[in-house]
Scaffold this active site. Structure first.
Site, PDB file in Angstrom:
ATOM      1  N   THR A 285       1.143  -0.972   0.254  1.00 10.93           N
ATOM      2  CA  THR A 285      -0.465  -0.125   0.413  1.00 10.93           C
ATOM      3  C   THR A 285       1.314   1.377   0.120  1.00 10.93           C
ATOM      4  O   THR A 285       2.358   0.924  -0.144  1.00 10.93           O
ATOM      5  CB  THR A 285      -0.878  -0.276   1.078  1.00 10.93           C
ATOM      6  N   LYS A 286       0.233   2.149  -0.413  1.00 14.59           N
ATOM      7  CA  LYS A 286       1.152   3.244  -0.211  1.00 14.59           C
ATOM      8  C   LYS A 286       0.677   4.517   0.714  1.00 14.59           C
ATOM      9  O   LYS A 286       0.040   6.112   0.894  1.00 14.59           O
ATOM     10  CB  LYS A 286       1.392   4.662  -1.955  1.00 14.59           C
TER      11      LYS A 286
ATOM     12  N   LYS B 130      -3.517   3.574   6.617  1.00 18.50           N
ATOM     13  CA  LYS B 130      -3.759   1.831   6.198  1.00 18.50           C
ATOM     14  C   LYS B 130      -2.302   1.318   6.799  1.00 18.50           C
ATOM     15  O   LYS B 130      -2.402   0.732   7.199  1.00 18.50           O
ATOM     16  CB  LYS B 130      -3.629   1.649   4.575  1.00 18.50           C
TER      17      LYS B 130
ATOM     18  N   ASP C 157      -7.248  -6.096   0.390  1.00 17.19           N
ATOM     19  CA  ASP C 157      -8.405  -5.427  -0.286  1.00 17.19           C
ATOM     20  C   ASP C 157      -9.842  -4.431   0.752  1.00 17.19           C
ATOM     21  O   ASP C 157      -9.899  -6.165   1.229  1.00 17.19           O
ATOM     22  CB  ASP C 157      -9.085  -6.048  -1.786  1.00 17.19           C
ATOM     23  N   SER C 158     -11.008  -3.895   0.240  1.00 17.65           N
ATOM     24  CA  SER C 158     -11.375  -3.402   1.495  1.00 17.65           C
ATOM     25  C   SER C 158     -12.075  -2.746   0.812  1.00 17.65           C
ATOM     26  O   SER C 158     -11.742  -1.722   0.578  1.00 17.65           O
ATOM     27  CB  SER C 158     -10.941  -3.118   2.628  1.00 17.65           C
TER      28      SER C 158
ATOM     29  N   GLY D 211     -11.373   7.289   3.862  1.00 19.50           N
ATOM     30  CA  GLY D 211     -12.008   6.315   3.497  1.00 19.50           C
ATOM     31  C   GLY D 211     -13.668   7.147   4.049  1.00 19.50           C
ATOM     32  O   GLY D 211     -13.729   8.499   3.906  1.00 19.50           O
ATOM     33  N   TYR D 212     -13.948   5.199   4.219  1.00 23.42           N
ATOM     34  CA  TYR D 212     -15.883   5.986   4.311  1.00 23.42           C
ATOM     35  C   TYR D 212     -16.340   5.806   6.685  1.00 23.42           C
ATOM     36  O   TYR D 212     -16.903   5.771   7.035  1.00 23.42           O
ATOM     37  CB  TYR D 212     -16.122   5.020   4.339  1.00 23.42           C
TER      38      TYR D 212
END
Length: 201
Positions: free
Chosen positions: A11-12, A16, A73-74, A157-158
């Site tokens: 990941t970048k 995360k 992956d989420s 994110g959410y």
């Protein structure tokens, strides 16, 4: 630190990366991320499931770097939207990743529905890969509902629109420690934790 305990997180995303470090470093793993390998191009996430995408990232990059790579992956799955945004969570509102726009799009779509069931869950699939070895796949799920409007300013994110009725707050109102105990990523990591040392043998 012995070399075999190094894991590269595919990941970048700094948010995360930080979550993975906080969870894995105390267990003795040396964590690097793709921010340490700027020359590696993003792997195109062309899969139709969370596992497809996580596997693509983990297996492609572990072959390139010849070392252990953990990819996740989420995404957010909303019942009233038939599981959307799902695998398209990161770019739900367009090709450029934009958290605020994604949140606004979800709220607008639900806002157009009457008597809508706002239940939703975050899903996370983790795939750990190493050249010449069968990949390890685990997953975690985190139930909640979509808030009427964003609240809280931590997380990413959410998180601001994902509301936890039992706690009376959104994920973006949790401390890092609270989030790292109950999130979809934390639950997937707990599963990983049960199997990782045996897999590394």
């Amino acid at each position: 630190m012995s070399e075999q305990k190094t894991i590269i997180i595919a990941t970048k995303n700094e948010g995360k990366a930080k979550e993975f470090k906080q969870m894995l470093e105390p267990k003795g793993y040396y964590i690097k991320t793709l921010l340490d390998y700027p020359e590696i191009e993003d792997v195109k996430e062309t899969g139709y499931t969370f596992e497809d995408n996580a596997r693509l990232k983990a297996e492609t990059i572990s072959e390139l770097l010849q070392t252990a790579v953990l990819a996740d992956d989420s995404g957010l799955c909303i019942d009233a939207l038939d599981g959307a945004p799902g695998v398209f969570s990161a770019r739900f509102s367009g090709e450029e990743k934009n958290d605020a726009r994604n949140n606004a799009k979800v709220l607008a779509m639900l806002g157009e529905m009457t008597d809508v069931d706002r239940s939703a869950h975050f899903h996370c699939t983790l795939v750990l890969s190493k050249p010449g070895k069968e990949s390890l796949v685990v997953e975690g799920k985190f139930q909640g509902e979509i808030a009427q409007f964003p609240q809280g300013d931590s997380g990413f994110g959410y998180d601001p629109i994902f509301f936890l009725p039992e706690l009376g707050k959104s994920v973006a109102e949790l401390s890092e420690d609270e989030k790292n105990t109950i999130s979809h990523r934390a639950l997937a990591l707990k599963e990983l934790d049960k199997q990782i040392s045996e897999w590394f043998e």
